[in-house]
Design a protein around this motif. Structure first.
Motif, PDB file in Angstrom:
ATOM      1  N   ALA A  63       1.411   6.283  -7.029  1.00 15.42           N
ATOM      2  CA  ALA A  63       0.283   7.155  -7.372  1.00 15.42           C
ATOM      3  C   ALA A  63       0.693   8.621  -7.294  1.00 15.42           C
ATOM      4  N   ARG A  64       1.471   8.980  -6.269  1.00 10.92           N
ATOM      5  CA  ARG A  64       1.962  10.367  -6.155  1.00 10.92           C
ATOM      6  C   ARG A  64       2.877  10.712  -7.320  1.00 10.92           C
ATOM      7  N   PHE A 103       0.827  -1.205   0.000  1.00 10.80           N
ATOM      8  CA  PHE A 103       0.000   0.000   0.000  1.00 10.80           C
ATOM      9  C   PHE A 103       0.864   1.259   0.000  1.00 10.80           C
ATOM     10  N   VAL A 104       1.934   1.252   0.783  1.00 10.85           N
ATOM     11  CA  VAL A 104       2.850   2.399   0.809  1.00 10.85           C
ATOM     12  C   VAL A 104       3.485   2.582  -0.570  1.00 10.85           C
ATOM     13  N   ASN A 105       3.898   1.476  -1.200  1.00  5.08           N
ATOM     14  CA  ASN A 105       4.461   1.551  -2.550  1.00  5.08           C
ATOM     15  C   ASN A 105       3.431   2.053  -3.547  1.00  5.08           C
ATOM     16  N   TYR A 106       2.198   1.594  -3.419  1.00  5.30           N
ATOM     17  CA  TYR A 106       1.126   2.065  -4.300  1.00  5.30           C
ATOM     18  C   TYR A 106       0.930   3.578  -4.145  1.00  5.30           C
ATOM     19  N   GLN A 107       0.910   4.050  -2.900  1.00  4.94           N
ATOM     20  CA  GLN A 107       0.751   5.487  -2.668  1.00  4.94           C
ATOM     21  C   GLN A 107       1.900   6.271  -3.301  1.00  4.94           C
ATOM     22  N   LYS A 108       3.105   5.758  -3.169  1.00  9.25           N
ATOM     23  CA  LYS A 108       4.276   6.422  -3.737  1.00  9.25           C
ATOM     24  C   LYS A 108       4.162   6.481  -5.265  1.00  9.25           C
TER      25      LYS A 108
END
Length: 174
Positions: A56-57, A49-54
């Motif tokens: 996405a940003r 999830f943290v990688n996905y957020q990164k």
């Protein structure tokens, strides 16, 4: 004798039986494995999830930076036509109107630069296929081989991406 009448030791937990039933160590090991697997899955899901957020940003930032790419590319034709019109007016001897078009051209370039669109430098630099499109080779003794000696069409980039490569002539040995 009821449960309330039995003497209790200070360490005794009324919820935990005094003697574990047979096979409980195997059950405990299985529960410990299950807990560890669940913890591992939770940690992996959190990391994903943290990688996905990164990602996405980063994608949102790239989308913001390059959002005007298509518009910028289409406006380059308008910019070229302003140049052609000014050249045609100069050929007719109408310098005043041509100078006015030059001012509009400069303003147009300033607005494009505000959004990250800038001309690609071509003349006198080594040929780079990432930024230049070689249309011809020009024999010359005035420049080392592989240098852009003529710009036949202006190229532009949006930040670090090429919107349109410069159309150039590249020097070769005579």
């Amino acid at each position: 004798m009821s449960d309330h009448d039995r003497p209790q030791t200070p360490d005794a937990d009324p919820e935990t039986p005094a003697d574990p039933p047979a096979g409980s160590s195997a059950a405990l090991a299985a529960l410990t494995r299950e807990r560890d697997e669940a913890r591992d899955q939770t940690l992996r899901a959190r990391a994903e999830f943290v990688n996905y957020q990164k990602r996405a940003r980063q994608q949102a930032e790239a989308d913001r930076l390059y959002a005007i790419g298509d518009l910028g590319h289409d406006l380059l034709d308008v910019l070229d036509n302003l140049d052609r019109a000014a050249d045609a007016l100069r050929a007719e001897g109408r310098e005043g109107v041509a100078d006015g078009l030059d001012l509009v051209h400069k303003q147009f370039l300033a607005v494009m630069a505000k959004y990250g669109v800038e001309p690609i430098e071509a003349l006198g630099v080594p040929f780079d296929p990432n930024f230049h499109e070689a249309l011809m080779r020009q024999p010359t003794a005035d420049a080392p081989e592989g240098i852009v000696v003529a710009e036949l069409g202006k190229g532009y980039k949006l930040h670090d991406r090429v919107l349109r490569p410069s159309k150039v002539a590249v020097s070769v040995k005579p």
